[in-house]
Design a protein around this motif. Structure first.
Motif, PDB file in Angstrom:
ATOM      1  N   UNK A 107      38.807  41.067  38.402  1.00  0.00           N
ATOM      2  CA  UNK A 107      38.945  41.362  36.972  1.00  0.00           C
ATOM      3  C   UNK A 107      37.810  40.777  36.135  1.00  0.00           C
ATOM      4  N   UNK A 108      37.092  39.793  36.657  1.00  0.00           N
ATOM      5  CA  UNK A 108      35.979  39.202  35.904  1.00  0.00           C
ATOM      6  C   UNK A 108      34.635  39.639  36.477  1.00  0.00           C
ATOM      7  N   UNK A 109      34.290  39.114  37.646  1.00  0.00           N
ATOM      8  CA  UNK A 109      32.954  39.358  38.205  1.00  0.00           C
ATOM      9  C   UNK A 109      32.708  40.817  38.544  1.00  0.00           C
ATOM     10  N   UNK A 110      33.604  41.415  39.335  1.00  0.00           N
ATOM     11  CA  UNK A 110      33.393  42.806  39.739  1.00  0.00           C
ATOM     12  C   UNK A 110      33.540  43.766  38.570  1.00  0.00           C
ATOM     13  N   UNK A 111      34.462  43.483  37.684  1.00  0.00           N
ATOM     14  CA  UNK A 111      34.653  44.348  36.524  1.00  0.00           C
ATOM     15  C   UNK A 111      33.421  44.348  35.624  1.00  0.00           C
ATOM     16  N   UNK A 112      32.740  43.199  35.542  1.00  0.00           N
ATOM     17  CA  UNK A 112      31.519  43.115  34.752  1.00  0.00           C
ATOM     18  C   UNK A 112      30.408  43.983  35.314  1.00  0.00           C
ATOM     19  N   UNK A 113      30.244  43.950  36.641  1.00  0.00           N
ATOM     20  CA  UNK A 113      29.232  44.785  37.287  1.00  0.00           C
ATOM     21  C   UNK A 113      29.586  46.259  37.108  1.00  0.00           C
TER      22      UNK A 113
END
Length: 232
Positions: A107-113
């Motif tokens: 929800x944070x790192x992958x969602x940002x990419x």
């Protein structure tokens, strides 16, 4: 359910709210469903009537409290309705720390990419025809310098995390699995994965999620789900 009352899910088409709808179906929760359609790719005015940010998903509890953010909503559903812990893992490898760690990763790192890719695709799509080659060139350079390597890093890690088990939390989907579907579907359907076959366990995981009866019910109730459009 008799003491809690039915929650109401405000569902925006082709959005992250689909993973909450799937979770509700997996948990067997009785709920009300309000379907919303995008207007020029954006949230309709109705969603701002229930929450000032106009975000989806929104889960309105019987008390009137409105929950937002997929990870938070799914955690509430599991805490409230998964009383036997069926979707929380075995407590050994798949424990609460792993659930939080993988959920935050998605929800944070992958969602940002993912968001970076979606924004550049949308900008290229919305640009005047004479500017599109420039935008496409910038996007191509970004993919080569940064984006593709980041996607590869995350998917390789998840492929490793799926070794020896069907879902990220074990034999049944858990919060990280619910969350990952939207992110992975964006990567896959928008062709943001350079070599999908490099991640066979993730590919099989995705097929396994979509073969579940609860997923099929969520598809019917949500009137389909397509991440390939350029709306946000």
């Amino acid at each position: 359910m008799s003491t809690l009352g039915k929650p109401t899910l405000h569902y925006l088409n082709d959005s992250a709210s689909h993973r909450v709808l799937w979770a509700l179906e997996e948990l067997g929760v009785e709920y009300n469903l309000v379907l919303h359609q995008r207007i020029k790719g954006r949230s309709p005015p109705e969603l701002f009537k229930t929450h000032p940010l106009g975000k989806s998903p929104q889960l309105v509890l019987a008390t009137g409290r409105v929950l937002i953010e997929s990870s938070n909503v799914i955690k509430y559903l599991l805490d409230t309705y998964d009383t036997e812990g069926k979707f929380r893992g075995d407590g050994v490898r798949n424990d609460a720390i792993r659930e939080d760690e993988l959920s935050d990763l998605v929800s944070s790192s992958m969602n940002g990419i993912m968001g970076t890719g979606v924004i550049f695709l949308a900008l290229a799509h919305a640009s005047p025809f004479f500017a599109r080659p420039i935008m496409n060139g910038i996007w191509k350079g970004l993919r080569s310098a940064f984006f593709d390597a980041e996607v590869e890093k995350f998917l390789s890690y998840l492929d490793d995390q799926l070794k020896g088990q069907e879902f990220l939390m074990g034999a049944l989907p858990g919060r990280p699995d619910f969350l990952l579907t939207f992110v992975y579907d964006n990567f896959e359907q928008r062709k943001l994965i350079k070599t999908p076959s490099n991640y066979p366990l993730v590919q099989e995981w995705s097929k396994r999620c979509k073969a579940r009866p609860a997923w099929q019910r969520s598809m019917e109730k949500g009137n389909g789900y397509d991440c390939s459009t350029l709306g946000f």
